[in-house]
Write a protein that holds these residues in place. Structure first.
Motif, PDB file in Angstrom:
ATOM      1  N   GLU A   1       1.007  -1.236  -0.073  1.00 16.44           N
ATOM      2  CA  GLU A   1      -0.206   0.022   0.058  1.00 16.44           C
ATOM      3  C   GLU A   1       0.833   1.007  -0.190  1.00 16.44           C
ATOM      4  O   GLU A   1       0.552   2.319  -0.906  1.00 16.44           O
ATOM      5  CB  GLU A   1      -1.123   0.039   0.894  1.00 16.44           C
ATOM      6  N   GLN A   2       1.858   1.291   0.684  1.00 10.21           N
ATOM      7  CA  GLN A   2       2.842   2.265   0.679  1.00 10.21           C
ATOM      8  C   GLN A   2       3.243   2.619  -0.550  1.00 10.21           C
ATOM      9  O   GLN A   2       3.543   3.736  -1.008  1.00 10.21           O
ATOM     10  CB  GLN A   2       3.929   2.086   1.783  1.00 10.21           C
ATOM     11  N   HIS A   3       3.985   1.623  -1.337  1.00 11.33           N
ATOM     12  CA  HIS A   3       4.461   1.609  -2.564  1.00 11.33           C
ATOM     13  C   HIS A   3       3.380   2.499  -3.464  1.00 11.33           C
ATOM     14  O   HIS A   3       3.594   3.006  -4.439  1.00 11.33           O
ATOM     15  CB  HIS A   3       4.931   0.427  -2.904  1.00 11.33           C
ATOM     16  N   LEU A   4       2.142   1.741  -3.446  1.00 10.11           N
ATOM     17  CA  LEU A   4       1.202   2.282  -4.418  1.00 10.11           C
ATOM     18  C   LEU A   4       1.040   3.814  -4.241  1.00 10.11           C
ATOM     19  O   LEU A   4       0.823   4.485  -5.125  1.00 10.11           O
ATOM     20  CB  LEU A   4      -0.211   1.539  -4.028  1.00 10.11           C
ATOM     21  N   VAL A   5       0.986   4.284  -3.069  1.00 13.21           N
ATOM     22  CA  VAL A   5       0.453   5.776  -2.733  1.00 13.21           C
ATOM     23  C   VAL A   5       1.899   6.462  -3.170  1.00 13.21           C
ATOM     24  O   VAL A   5       1.919   7.706  -3.841  1.00 13.21           O
ATOM     25  CB  VAL A   5       0.335   5.894  -1.265  1.00 13.21           C
ATOM     26  N   VAL A   6       3.321   6.113  -2.943  1.00 16.18           N
ATOM     27  CA  VAL A   6       4.283   6.905  -3.233  1.00 16.18           C
ATOM     28  C   VAL A   6       4.216   6.982  -4.698  1.00 16.18           C
ATOM     29  O   VAL A   6       4.764   8.135  -5.345  1.00 16.18           O
ATOM     30  CB  VAL A   6       5.467   6.099  -2.851  1.00 16.18           C
ATOM     31  N   THR A   7       3.965   5.759  -5.397  1.00 13.31           N
ATOM     32  CA  THR A   7       4.101   5.786  -6.724  1.00 13.31           C
ATOM     33  C   THR A   7       3.200   6.830  -7.559  1.00 13.31           C
ATOM     34  O   THR A   7       3.300   7.352  -8.383  1.00 13.31           O
ATOM     35  CB  THR A   7       3.807   4.162  -7.412  1.00 13.31           C
ATOM     36  N   ARG A   8       1.779   6.699  -7.020  1.00 14.78           N
ATOM     37  CA  ARG A   8       0.912   7.645  -7.351  1.00 14.78           C
ATOM     38  C   ARG A   8       1.460   9.225  -7.017  1.00 14.78           C
ATOM     39  O   ARG A   8       1.212  10.012  -8.071  1.00 14.78           O
ATOM     40  CB  ARG A   8      -0.578   7.514  -6.545  1.00 14.78           C
ATOM     41  N   ALA A   9       1.977   9.525  -5.954  1.00 13.04           N
ATOM     42  CA  ALA A   9       2.417  10.779  -5.710  1.00 13.04           C
ATOM     43  C   ALA A   9       3.415  11.240  -6.653  1.00 13.04           C
ATOM     44  O   ALA A   9       3.579  12.245  -7.131  1.00 13.04           O
ATOM     45  CB  ALA A   9       2.936  10.834  -4.315  1.00 13.04           C
ATOM     46  N   PHE A  10       4.453  10.001  -7.003  1.00 12.77           N
ATOM     47  CA  PHE A  10       5.637  10.565  -7.815  1.00 12.77           C
ATOM     48  C   PHE A  10       4.945  10.611  -9.117  1.00 12.77           C
ATOM     49  O   PHE A  10       5.402  11.762  -9.895  1.00 12.77           O
ATOM     50  CB  PHE A  10       6.414   9.065  -7.713  1.00 12.77           C
ATOM     51  N   ASP A  11       4.260   9.891  -9.373  1.00  9.74           N
ATOM     52  CA  ASP A  11       3.625  10.184 -10.916  1.00  9.74           C
ATOM     53  C   ASP A  11       2.877  11.489 -11.217  1.00  9.74           C
ATOM     54  O   ASP A  11       2.990  12.408 -12.073  1.00  9.74           O
ATOM     55  CB  ASP A  11       2.541   9.064 -11.257  1.00  9.74           C
ATOM     56  N   MET A  12       2.189  12.044  -9.747  1.00  5.51           N
ATOM     57  CA  MET A  12       1.578  13.434 -10.092  1.00  5.51           C
ATOM     58  C   MET A  12       2.254  14.487  -9.962  1.00  5.51           C
ATOM     59  O   MET A  12       2.098  15.333 -10.797  1.00  5.51           O
ATOM     60  CB  MET A  12       0.424  13.338  -8.778  1.00  5.51           C
TER      61      MET A  12
END
Length: 322
Positions: free
Chosen positions: A185-196
């Protein structure tokens, strides 16, 4: 777009994930090592110190000249080299001056046999030690307002799911919620933030292990907040009262206006929160319901203002105007 004014660095410490925002003093073409240590150079430059990022024995080091003629060196382990160069497992900070009176001082050492070993690769503890020693040496930070770009980066992180937290100096920090301990879940949120953030053109750095192996996420639809921002722009450029009244209608419409929907969200949140049951939880529930009630009262007042405005003609138009 904010391509060269703010640097966001993602890092993991124990089970927590942080995002550090700092004013970037490097251009997009600058070398990778400047980006990787931007959260360090930002703290130093905020105190008006000249600093460089140079290759040491086995990794890059941050070097700053202090006003008393001494030098400050910050680096990951050099001998042996760090096994995790993107997210060092420890740090050492020294201050030295070869001219008389000579100085050699270890300010911080979190290597396994160092006095600060308990902190390991912790960035907050590293920055706190550096900031504390610089304060003692009289190297004061320059008072600077947070830039629009830093605010914008923080807004993206907030929307992605991060929470603002306290950080030393000029570095603004966000963290994932304490309840989010599952690494997937952490990696999913970090990846989403990174992409944004990447879509907005920010400079990004950090541990690549925090990112999922994926194709960049598709561009999301405009947020509700941005759509309301367009309403504000409509009001600023309005040529007639009916345009302004229309914007207020979206906010105050009985049944489905923005303010009523916000009030409903707050009431629903209060009802959900009641399940926790502690004294602090009851206070949150009470405050949520008070804010919801205030919004309802303000909506009624704004409806009256909207109705009065709808009857008015623009100042430049007479009784026979369009």
């Amino acid at each position: 777009m904010y391509p060269d004014n703010a640097l966001i660095t993602f890092a993991q410490e124990d089970s927590h994930v942080f995002a550090w925002i700092s004013a970037a003093s490097v251009q997009p073409a600058a070398s990778e090592q400047h980006h990787r240590y931007g959260y360090l150079t930002a703290v130093l430059r905020q105190r008006d110190l000249e600093c460089t990022v140079e290759w040491g024995l086995s990794d890059y080091i941050v070097h700053a000249e202090l006003p008393d003629g001494s030098s400050l060196i910050i680096s990951p382990p050099q001998e042996p080299a760090s096994e995790h160069p993107e997210s060092p497992e420890s740090w050492i900070v020294t201050r030295h001056r070869s001219a008389e009176p000579a100085v050699y001082e270890v300010i911080y050492d979190s290597e396994p046999d160092g006095p600060d070993a308990r902190h390991g690769g912790s960035l907050p503890d590293l920055l706190d030690a550096v900031e504390t020693r610089l304060d003692q040496l009289g190297v004061r930070p320059q008072v600077q307002e947070r830039s629009a770009e830093e605010h914008a980066a923080g807004a993206v992180l907030y929307r992605a799911g991060f929470i603002p937290t306290v950080a030393p100096g000029s570095v603004h920090a966000y963290r994932l919620p304490l309840s989010m301990t599952d690494s997937a879940e952490q990696h999913l949120v970090v990846t989403r933030a990174f992409d944004m953030l990447q879509a907005e053109g920010f400079i990004l750095a950090g541990d690549p292990d925090l990112l999922l192996d994926h194709e960049p996420l598709a561009q999301t639809d405009m947020s509700l907040g941005d759509r309301l921002g367009h309403l504000a722009q409509t009001v600023r450029t309005a040529a007639h009262t009916r345009e302004v009244a229309a914007a207020l209608t979206e906010l105050t419409a009985p049944g489905d206006g923005v303010l009523q929907r916000v009030s409903e969200i707050l009431d629903a949140t209060a009802g959900w929160w009641e399940e926790f049951g502690s004294t602090a939880d009851h206070r949150h529930v009470k405050h949520l319901r008070l804010v919801a009630a205030d919004l309802d009262a303000h909506a009624i007042r704004l409806q009256a203002i909207r109705n009065d405005l709808a009857d008015r003609r623009p100042p430049q138009q007479g009784p026979g105007g369009g």
